[in-house]
Scaffold this active site. Structure first.
Site: not given
Lengths: 302, 302
Positions: A10-11, A202, A204, A235, A244
């Site tokens: 998903r992410d 959650h 990053h 990125c 993540n």
């Protein structure tokens, strides 16, 4: 027992432009479940026109539910998405609730009050359907639009969501702003408001502090950590800049520390090959897969 | 106050084949001192035939001593190197003492007993010269030759070095094997033996756990952390695979957590340009320099 919740499908996949073929997603999810990962966020019920990468989420949910012992979860942006998730038969669903109202207005065009109404609706739907439901308190550690978010605001909004029927929360460092001291403070404060309903972080790895923040959370009793295989979704301007935290490095850290995750590390490392093959040239992050496991690790942990 | 001890000019530069020009080393060290870094390991007194990268260490020491407020330290492999370091006028020197006897025999051809005799000699020289002296307990968290190193062995050898006159220790994760639970255990155990003489952690980010391990050390009262600008010295086969923890990310973490390091973050980030210019094409690691500092950081920390 610490639960690693894999959010790469998903992410990770929603953060890259390319669309991973449905069959590759299935291979990835199946291999990771076989390696012992017990929960996977397999997709997102957003309009396919907005995120074509997630257009096959219902099919992926149906497939993932055939894998024994796997908790199949999906992200939903609102009640409409939640209805699709329930229809697809997810075990669980989560909705992001941005602690920055500016970000919420920009991202989903809803004020905090409107989001709380939406959350109440989804909580009721989840309850009726017998589906697990969580709220992700996103931008909780800071926002690229608003900057620092007052901790009292996060506590107040978490309490309001609890009132709206939410019984599971994650604190999300959407922007990679968090530091370990802040993680400890905020976990404590939110737990004062909603108790053990706060289960998850959650994180990053935007500024390289991801695993340090995870450690801070573990120290405060967090039991679920989201992570993405190969840190997928980073990125492109800087290696690992926005992805993540990396599932492989997190799984190694937890194993070395003596936590049970149910994951077989060697099998987990091999899952990277599936992702690399499906997304040629896409950077995969993580240090442990390249360095290998330490010699004598079993002696040390044992 | 947490001391970040920059080891890039030694550990970073000795790990890459190219020799950084002396003038570039001076620019780097001066810029980093100007950014507020208070201790730099500027080189190593090993035979230049073994490490040509370190041949100019005496000249670098002399230069670094002209920088106000900077603690100038160097690595020495043995008493011979220590004599050169003392003659060069270092403020401090450290000797690595490998907890793995196999590694010690392979690396410096000395058994543990022979190393302890050497350490006693260097401790006496340092005492006579009024030079600060530390022992780095290397491979303390595991060895690529021996695998796991019994914690009792580390404690025993630290105690023996203390008896030999050593009053400052660092625990070194030479191989990048450490995990946070192990860091906590070993710091406690070694402190039981040598007390506050254990001040420092020397960590590598080989498996991505470097900053989590640093956090574990801080929790146990460690007050000095070695780090390398740009994580210089990483193994080329994998980004960041073997380098020290990255000074920039560590400085950001400590600052965000509210620790005083004396370092001005923006000035520190700019030092990378000097290193990048002097070593074109050499990979520099770290996430914070690319991602930038979080918006509103001052509000949060303040």
């Amino acid at each position: 027992m610490i639960l690693i919740s894999e959010v790469g499908p998903r992410d990770g996949l929603q953060s890259i432009d390319r669309v991973m073929p449905t069959e590759a997603k299935k291979r990835w999810i199946a291999a990771e479940a076989a390696a012992g990962v017990r929960e996977i966020e397999v997709g997102s019920f957003v309009p396919p026109s907005l995120l074509p990468q997630m257009a096959d989420t219902a099919e992926i949910v149906a497939f993932a539910k055939t894998l024994p012992g796997l908790n199949v979860v999906a992200l939903v942006p609102n009640a409409k998405g939640a209805a699709r998730a329930v229809a697809a038969g997810v075990h669980g669903m989560s909705i992001p609730f941005s602690m920055s109202e500016t970000h919420s207005l920009n991202n989903v065009r809803k004020s905090h009050t409107e989001m709380l109404a939406e959350i109440a609706k989804v909580a009721a739907m989840a309850h009726d359907a017998g589906v697990h439901f969580a709220v992700g308190l996103s931008t909780a550690f800071g926002c690229t639009l608003e900057g620092a978010i007052p901790e009292e605001q996060v506590v107040r909004l978490a309490a309001a969501a609890y009132e709206a029927g939410v019984r599971e929360f994650s604190l999300s460092d959407t922007t990679g702003y968090a530091d370990p001291a802040q993680v400890r403070r905020l976990v404590r404060k939110v737990r004062d408001a909603v108790g053990d309903a706060l289960t998850t972080l959650h994180l990053h790895n935007t500024r390289g502090l991801g695993l340090a923040n995870a450690l801070a959370g573990l120290d405060e009793g967090i039991t679920t950590l989201d992570a993405s295989l190969g840190g997928l979704g980073g990125c492109p301007f800087a290696p690992g800049a926005s992805g993540n935290i990396v599932t492989e490095d997190l799984a190694f850290m937890l194993h070395a520390m003596g936590y049970d995750t149910g994951i077989e590390l060697d099998a987990l490392m091999k899952v990277r090959e599936i992702v690399a093959e499906a997304l040629p040239g896409e950077p995969l992050y993580g240090f442990t897969p390249d360095a290998g496991l330490p010699l004598g690790l079993a002696d040390r942990v044992g």
